[in-house]
Design an enzyme around this catalytic site. Structure first.
Site, PDB file in Angstrom:
ATOM      1  N   GLY A  17      37.489  31.689  53.680  1.00  0.00           N
ATOM      2  CA  GLY A  17      37.453  30.318  53.299  1.00  0.00           C
ATOM      3  C   GLY A  17      35.923  29.483  53.187  1.00  0.00           C
ATOM      4  N   ASN A  19      34.154  28.738  50.654  1.00  0.00           N
ATOM      5  CA  ASN A  19      34.487  27.538  49.803  1.00  0.00           C
ATOM      6  C   ASN A  19      35.036  26.641  50.085  1.00  0.00           C
ATOM      7  OD1 ASN A  19      33.070  28.391  46.785  1.00  0.00           O
ATOM      8  ND2 ASN A  19      34.005  30.302  47.463  1.00  0.00           N
ATOM      9  N   MET A 133      43.990  34.676  46.300  1.00  0.00           N
ATOM     10  CA  MET A 133      43.789  35.948  45.432  1.00  0.00           C
ATOM     11  C   MET A 133      45.142  36.399  44.718  1.00  0.00           C
ATOM     12  SD  MET A 133      40.650  36.533  45.685  1.00  0.00           S
ATOM     13  CE  MET A 133      40.424  38.139  45.001  1.00  0.00           C
ATOM     14  N   ASN A 155      40.117  26.681  39.388  1.00  0.00           N
ATOM     15  CA  ASN A 155      39.870  28.013  40.407  1.00  0.00           C
ATOM     16  C   ASN A 155      38.083  28.228  40.203  1.00  0.00           C
ATOM     17  OD1 ASN A 155      40.320  30.592  41.343  1.00  0.00           O
ATOM     18  ND2 ASN A 155      40.093  31.409  39.566  1.00  0.00           N
ATOM     19  N   HIS A 157      35.734  31.431  40.138  1.00  0.00           N
ATOM     20  CA  HIS A 157      35.557  32.907  39.629  1.00  0.00           C
ATOM     21  C   HIS A 157      34.249  33.393  40.002  1.00  0.00           C
ATOM     22  CE1 HIS A 157      36.836  36.778  38.146  1.00  0.00           C
ATOM     23  NE2 HIS A 157      35.731  36.522  37.346  1.00  0.00           N
TER      24      HIS A 157
HETATM   25  C1  GRF Z   1      34.540  34.091  46.370  1.00  0.00           C
HETATM   26  O1  GRF Z   1      33.597  34.995  45.956  1.00  0.00           O
HETATM   27  C2  GRF Z   1      35.538  33.533  45.228  1.00  0.00           C
HETATM   28  O2  GRF Z   1      34.911  33.210  44.177  1.00  0.00           O
HETATM   29  C3  GRF Z   1      36.485  34.768  45.051  1.00  0.00           C
HETATM   30  O3  GRF Z   1      36.684  35.121  46.419  1.00  0.00           O
HETATM   31  C4  GRF Z   1      35.605  34.792  47.350  1.00  0.00           C
HETATM   32  C5  GRF Z   1      36.259  33.720  48.235  1.00  0.00           C
HETATM   33  O4  GRF Z   1      35.287  33.487  49.324  1.00  0.00           O
HETATM   34  N1  GRF Z   1      37.421  34.688  44.384  1.00  0.00           N
HETATM   35  P1  GRF Z   1      35.686  32.541  50.486  1.00  0.00           P
HETATM   36  O5  GRF Z   1      37.042  32.931  51.049  1.00  0.00           O
HETATM   37  O6  GRF Z   1      35.569  31.106  49.631  1.00  0.00           O
HETATM   38  O7  GRF Z   1      34.816  32.639  51.379  1.00  0.00           O
END
Ligand code: GRF
Length: 255
Positions: A17, A19, A133, A155, A157
């Site tokens: 998490g 992001n 995911m 989303n 990516h």
């Molecule tokens: C990120 O690189 C996102 O683009 C990918 O999974 C990762 C998730 O990272 N789909 P986080 O859980 O936000 O640290």
């Protein structure tokens, strides 16, 4: 951003998490006209849930593994699920055997119905997938986009789409020998990582960079890009138009 109307967003995570944290931080410093109404996960171990709790945001889990298993044990499908309709619209599994496609869509319908039900009370304007995911079938996408002119699912990516869709964007970029990597924020459509692109950031891949370095550079760009795109949505500046047969995002100039 005080005084401006805020949109309500839900965030879905599967893992650590970071992001989500970037979005929480941007909200906390007043950089987003957004209220994070809820954070959901597809598994109870997702680290993002703890980040949300720390920030005082309501959380929920739709436990995909358990729900998938329950379908095998004969759990009933949602009343409003039509296999024919969803199978005709989807472009996640191409050329799959009908039985394979049926099992794929039915078990997801079970999980997606649970997700939709858990999101309803929050009345969100936008659903943000921050390292979630799981792919969504048209059952979920149509359920969430109902009554909206603009798509409601966004989303992030880890690659410069349309190159390297799938689960390992940075790995695929690195192994291909790309000299530039990047990340993309896009609306979710019926395919995998195929929806209209909202924004992209890139970074150089240097001869001395290993895969870890690429992932580190990429994540740092994700943390900047995602809040930017969410804010464009909050300002009502994203519109989807048809360009030579393809649906693309146009960004309306700010005032
Ligand atoms: C990120 O690189 C996102 O683009 C990918 O999974 C990762 C998730 O990272 N789909 P986080 O859980 O936000 O640290």
């Amino acid at each position: 951003m005080d005084g401006k109307e805020k949109i309500k967003i839900g965030v879905l995570v599967s893992g650590g998490g970071s992001n989500l944290q970037a979005i929480i931080d941007a909200v906390q410093v007043g950089a987003l006209d957004v209220e994070i109404a809820c954070v959901g996960a597809d598994n109870p171990g997702a680290g993002g849930l703890a980040r949300a709790e720390k920030a005082g945001i309501p959380t929920f889990v739709t436990d995909y593994s358990t729900l998938f298993a329950s379908r095998k044990d004969g759990a009933p499908l949602p009343d409003n699920f039509s296999l024919d309709d969803v199978a005709a619209k989807q472009s996640l599994l191409k050329d799959a055997h009908p039985d394979t496609l049926k099992a794929f869509l039915e078990k997801r319908a079970l999980a997606e119905a649970d997700l939709l039900a858990k999101l309803v009370p929050y009345n969100i304007d936008l659903l943000v997938l921050a390292g979630f995911m799981r792919v969504f079938t048209p059952y979920f996408i149509d359920g969430l986009n109902a009554d909206s002119d603009i798509p409601r699912i966004m989303n992030i990516h880890p690659a410069l789409l349309p190159a390297f869709p799938g689960t390992d964007g940075y790995g695929d970029t690195f192994r291909y020998g790309c000299k530039v990597g990047g990340c993309t924020v896009h609306f979710v459509d019926y395919g995998e990582d195929s929806g209209p692109i909202i924004g992209q950031h890139s970074f150089p891949i240097l001869p001395e960079d290993d895969l870890d370095a690429v992932k580190k550079k990429g994540l740092a760009e994700e943390w900047r890009l995602f809040p930017e795109c969410i804010q464009l949505y909050a300002e009502g500046r994203l519109t989807v138009v048809e360009r030579e047969g393809t649906r693309v995002v146009e960004i309306i100039k700010g005032s």
